[in-house]
Design a protein around this motif. Structure first.
Motif, short mmCIF file in Angstrom:
data_model
loop_
_atom_site.label_atom_id
_atom_site.label_comp_id
_atom_site.label_asym_id
_atom_site.label_seq_id
_atom_site.Cartn_x
_atom_site.Cartn_y
_atom_site.Cartn_z
N ARG A 66 0.87 -1.15 0.08
CA ARG A 66 0.11 -0.08 0.01
C ARG A 66 0.44 1.04 -0.40
NH1 ARG A 66 -4.84 -0.50 3.48
NH2 ARG A 66 -6.52 -2.12 2.86
N GLN A 67 1.91 1.37 0.90
CA GLN A 67 2.90 2.60 0.77
C GLN A 67 3.54 2.98 0.07
OE1 GLN A 67 2.66 5.21 3.13
NE2 GLN A 67 3.36 6.49 2.61
N ARG A 127 1.02 4.07 -3.01
CA ARG A 127 0.33 5.42 -2.65
C ARG A 127 1.89 6.34 -3.19
NH1 ARG A 127 -2.97 7.74 2.72
NH2 ARG A 127 -2.70 10.16 1.63
N GLU A 147 1.25 9.12 -5.87
CA GLU A 147 1.53 10.50 -5.06
C GLU A 147 2.73 11.49 -6.05
OE1 GLU A 147 1.26 10.61 -0.86
OE2 GLU A 147 -1.49 10.66 -0.82
N ASN A 179 -4.24 10.51 -8.17
CA ASN A 179 -4.90 10.34 -6.56
C ASN A 179 -6.02 9.27 -6.99
OD1 ASN A 179 -5.33 13.25 -5.09
ND2 ASN A 179 -5.01 13.74 -7.39
N PRO A 180 -6.18 8.06 -5.73
CA PRO A 180 -7.20 7.36 -6.88
C PRO A 180 -9.01 7.46 -6.19
CG PRO A 180 -6.58 8.21 -4.08
CD PRO A 180 -6.32 8.53 -4.95
N ILE A 187 -7.08 5.43 -11.16
CA ILE A 187 -5.67 6.69 -11.05
C ILE A 187 -5.52 7.36 -11.53
CG2 ILE A 187 -3.73 6.99 -9.92
CD1 ILE A 187 -3.04 4.50 -9.87
N SER A 231 -11.20 7.69 -0.41
CA SER A 231 -9.49 7.95 -0.04
C SER A 231 -8.90 7.11 -0.61
CB SER A 231 -10.27 7.58 1.19
OG SER A 231 -11.02 6.57 1.59
N TRP A 232 -8.21 7.30 0.51
CA TRP A 232 -6.98 6.20 0.09
C TRP A 232 -7.31 4.16 0.47
CZ3 TRP A 232 -3.75 5.61 -3.65
CH2 TRP A 232 -3.27 6.77 -4.74
N GLU A 233 -7.75 4.43 1.45
CA GLU A 233 -8.47 3.29 1.97
C GLU A 233 -9.25 2.51 1.31
OE1 GLU A 233 -8.71 -0.20 4.80
OE2 GLU A 233 -7.52 1.47 4.24
N TRP A 287 -10.16 2.85 -2.26
CA TRP A 287 -9.19 2.14 -3.00
C TRP A 287 -8.64 1.08 -2.72
CZ3 TRP A 287 -4.69 1.67 -5.52
CH2 TRP A 287 -4.49 1.75 -6.68
N PHE A 288 -7.56 1.23 -1.91
CA PHE A 288 -7.06 0.04 -1.94
C PHE A 288 -8.04 -1.43 -1.43
CE2 PHE A 288 -3.35 3.00 -0.80
CZ PHE A 288 -2.38 2.41 -1.28
#
Length: 99
Positions: free
Chosen positions: A8-9, A12, A16, A21-22, A39, A64-66, A68-69
């Motif tokens: 994930r990191q 992201r 970024e 952006n997701p 994206i 949000s990233w959450e 999307w993940f």
């Protein structure tokens, strides 16, 4: 040369670093609905100069990233990215099956 990202990191940071952006979009699929992952790049330019309207780009919804993940992992996907050795700002990627 390309590499596959599942962390994930790492995903992201890659997105970024390219001003991405997701986004998700629910689209009709026969008799149901399916969620499309994407994206988007350049959202900051769309929101420049006080143009702070809804975050919708061609039907895609910024999320949000959450969120999307969760969709990425639910779909068993990772992203394959272009590793730009010149240090450029390439944003080439493809969704691929997660091993």
């Amino acid at each position: 040369m390309s590499k596959i990202l599942t962390d994930r990191q790492a995903i992201r940071e890659w997105v970024e670093a390219r001003a991405g952006n997701p986004v998700l979009m629910d689209v009709p699929d026969g008799t149901g609905i399916r969620t499309v992952l994407q994206i988007t790049f350049g959202q900051d330019a769309l929101n420049a100069e006080g143009n702070e309207g809804p975050d919708r780009i061609d039907g895609f919804q910024l999320v949000s990233w959450e969120e999307w993940f969760v969709a990425l992992e639910k779909g068993g996907l990772a992203i394959e990215v272009t590793d730009d050795p010149s240090g450029g700002n390439e944003a080439e990627f493809t969704f691929v099956p997660r091993d």
